[in-house]
Design a protein around this motif. Structure first.
Motif, PDB file in Angstrom:
ATOM      1  N   ALA A  97       0.796  -1.171  -0.166  1.00 52.95           N
ATOM      2  CA  ALA A  97      -0.132   0.038  -0.006  1.00 52.95           C
ATOM      3  C   ALA A  97       0.892   1.267   0.006  1.00 52.95           C
ATOM      4  CB  ALA A  97      -0.979   0.117   1.301  1.00 52.95           C
ATOM      5  N   ASP A  98       1.917   1.244   0.591  1.00 59.46           N
ATOM      6  CA  ASP A  98       2.738   2.302   0.867  1.00 59.46           C
ATOM      7  C   ASP A  98       3.836   2.505  -0.741  1.00 59.46           C
ATOM      8  OD1 ASP A  98       4.488   0.183   1.254  1.00 59.46           O
ATOM      9  OD2 ASP A  98       5.720   0.873   2.391  1.00 59.46           O
ATOM     10  N   THR A  99       2.843   2.707  -1.665  1.00 56.09           N
ATOM     11  CA  THR A  99       3.587   3.083  -2.982  1.00 56.09           C
ATOM     12  C   THR A  99       2.997   4.037  -3.667  1.00 56.09           C
ATOM     13  OG1 THR A  99       2.193   1.257  -4.018  1.00 56.09           O
ATOM     14  CG2 THR A  99       4.290   0.534  -3.210  1.00 56.09           C
ATOM     15  N   PHE A 100       3.463   4.359  -4.910  1.00 51.45           N
ATOM     16  CA  PHE A 100       3.005   5.352  -5.893  1.00 51.45           C
ATOM     17  C   PHE A 100       3.227   4.982  -7.142  1.00 51.45           C
ATOM     18  CE2 PHE A 100       4.385   7.742  -2.016  1.00 51.45           C
ATOM     19  CZ  PHE A 100       3.311   8.540  -1.980  1.00 51.45           C
ATOM     20  N   LEU A 101       2.448   5.126  -8.248  1.00 52.84           N
ATOM     21  CA  LEU A 101       2.600   4.929  -9.771  1.00 52.84           C
ATOM     22  C   LEU A 101       2.631   6.388 -10.397  1.00 52.84           C
ATOM     23  CD1 LEU A 101       0.082   2.500 -11.021  1.00 52.84           C
ATOM     24  CD2 LEU A 101       2.246   2.069  -9.894  1.00 52.84           C
ATOM     25  N   CYS A 233       7.924   3.435  -0.563  1.00 50.45           N
ATOM     26  CA  CYS A 233       8.310   4.250   0.819  1.00 50.45           C
ATOM     27  C   CYS A 233       9.250   3.289   1.363  1.00 50.45           C
ATOM     28  CB  CYS A 233       7.073   4.731   1.432  1.00 50.45           C
ATOM     29  SG  CYS A 233       6.172   6.119   0.315  1.00 50.45           S
ATOM     30  N   TRP A 234      10.607   3.457   1.487  1.00 49.60           N
ATOM     31  CA  TRP A 234      11.632   2.708   2.082  1.00 49.60           C
ATOM     32  C   TRP A 234      11.558   3.116   3.476  1.00 49.60           C
ATOM     33  CZ3 TRP A 234      12.387  -1.732   0.534  1.00 49.60           C
ATOM     34  CH2 TRP A 234      12.372  -2.144  -0.763  1.00 49.60           C
ATOM     35  N   HIS A 235      12.303   2.749   4.319  1.00 49.72           N
ATOM     36  CA  HIS A 235      12.137   3.289   6.012  1.00 49.72           C
ATOM     37  C   HIS A 235      13.436   4.316   5.843  1.00 49.72           C
ATOM     38  CE1 HIS A 235      10.527  -0.225   8.233  1.00 49.72           C
ATOM     39  NE2 HIS A 235       9.995  -0.301   6.995  1.00 49.72           N
ATOM     40  N   THR A 236      12.756   5.705   5.675  1.00 54.60           N
ATOM     41  CA  THR A 236      13.854   6.963   5.935  1.00 54.60           C
ATOM     42  C   THR A 236      13.084   8.053   6.364  1.00 54.60           C
ATOM     43  OG1 THR A 236      14.823   8.586   4.448  1.00 54.60           O
ATOM     44  CG2 THR A 236      12.857   7.713   3.365  1.00 54.60           C
ATOM     45  N   ASP A 237      13.698   9.000   6.992  1.00 56.89           N
ATOM     46  CA  ASP A 237      13.087  10.263   7.608  1.00 56.89           C
ATOM     47  C   ASP A 237      13.342  11.419   6.606  1.00 56.89           C
ATOM     48  OD1 ASP A 237      12.167   9.251  10.045  1.00 56.89           O
ATOM     49  OD2 ASP A 237      14.460   9.282  10.970  1.00 56.89           O
ATOM     50  N   ASN A 238      14.113  11.053   5.471  1.00 58.85           N
ATOM     51  CA  ASN A 238      14.207  12.106   4.462  1.00 58.85           C
ATOM     52  C   ASN A 238      13.173  12.286   3.807  1.00 58.85           C
ATOM     53  OD1 ASN A 238      16.900  12.324   5.242  1.00 58.85           O
ATOM     54  ND2 ASN A 238      17.349  10.845   3.893  1.00 58.85           N
ATOM     55  N   MET A 239      12.528  13.636   3.189  1.00 60.67           N
ATOM     56  CA  MET A 239      11.556  13.503   2.218  1.00 60.67           C
ATOM     57  C   MET A 239      11.604  12.795   0.816  1.00 60.67           C
ATOM     58  SD  MET A 239       8.887  15.734   1.676  1.00 60.67           S
ATOM     59  CE  MET A 239       9.024  17.090   2.667  1.00 60.67           C
TER      60      MET A 239
END
Length: 281
Positions: A97-101, A233-239
């Motif tokens: 679910a944490d994805t974009f096309l 969306c990988w595990h990151t705190d970056n935008m």
């Protein structure tokens, strides 16, 4: 040409927020051949828009170990009879679910079974255990490792991968990791479905393509959205960070000065708009 993007959600606010981003991105790119197929619990499906194709399924609970390993639902939902209608599509994309096309999706039609990148095989012990597991169950392992969670290809093959993945995950949870869950980043219970699906793809697919540019590409990148079809969306705190988004840390940001041709800005733009366009009921 007819394609489906297939995900699983349960009634979890974070998952539903993430699904909203995927939904909004599909609408934004105006993909004329792509349906969003959502498998999920009754409670979750009641909260998402009616233009999604909804398939109600329960939480996997057989064996009971599955109840404490919710990742299994993302593949078990494709292994049952409820998913046979997917065979009517030319391609399906099984993803999270944490994805974009992105707009690049509209011209992305690989000829081989294609997966994104993974990062769960990090030492020789894991490689050896995977090959032993495959051999134990008379399955072929060609030596392809670190296959991503996103799978794109012929519906029957993707579904068969999921079936074998569920079978092997059950064996891992009830036998291999019954007494000892292992330790990340080595051999580890927490990525049992990744192990299972890796072996399944190696067994079933002769020509495996790992496309790190078009599947599971990172959401914090400044690359062009026209060079990468699918963002994860990988595990990151970056935008762009899914953690900051679900925490509401981006809610007061403006979209006016974003360069939405760049992945990280595109993801933020889609995410903020998803809260308006994905009316959770």
């Amino acid at each position: 040409m007819k394609r489906a993007v297939v995900v699983f959600v349960e009634d979890n606010p974070h998952l539903l927020l993430q699904l909203g981003c995927l939904y909004t991105s599909i609408n934004y790119i105006q993909s004329e051949d792509t349906d969003l197929v959502v498998f999920g619990t009754k409670e979750a499906l009641n909260k998402i828009p009616s233009d999604c194709i909804k398939v109600q399924v329960g939480i996997a609970d057989n064996p009971p170990e599955f109840l404490n390993y919710r990742f299994i639902n993302s593949i078990s939902c494709l292994a049952g009879e409820e998913a046979t209608f997917l065979d009517e599509y030319d391609y399906i994309l099984r993803t999270d679910a944490d994805t974009f096309l992105t707009p690049a999706w509209n011209s992305y039609y690989p000829t081989s079974y294609t997966v994104g990148r993974g990062g769960y095989v990090n030492d020789q012990k894991t490689i050896s255990n995977l090959k032993q597991l495959a051999s134990k169950h008379n399955l072929r392992h060609q030596g392809f490792h670190n296959l991503g969670s996103t799978h794109y290809g012929n519906p029957q093959t993707v579904r068969e991968v999921c079936k074998i993945g569920v079978f092997l995950s059950e064996k891992l949870l009830t036998e291999e990791f019954k007494e000892d869950e292992g330790k990340w980043p080595s051999w580890y219970k927490g990525v049992a479905t990744m192990y299972g699906c890796e072996i399944a793809v190696n067994h079933l697919v002769d020509n495996i393509e790992v496309d790190t540019q078009n599947l599971d590409y990172g959401s914090a990148s400044e690359d062009s959205i026209y060079s990468h079809s699918h963002i994860h969306c990988w595990h990151t705190d970056n935008m762009f960070s899914k953690f900051h988004f679900t925490a509401g840390n981006y809610d007061k940001l403006s979209t006016e000065n974003l360069d939405i041709n760049k992945i990280k800005d595109y993801c933020l733009f889609i995410a903020l708009n998803s809260k308006k366009l994905f009316p959770l009921k």
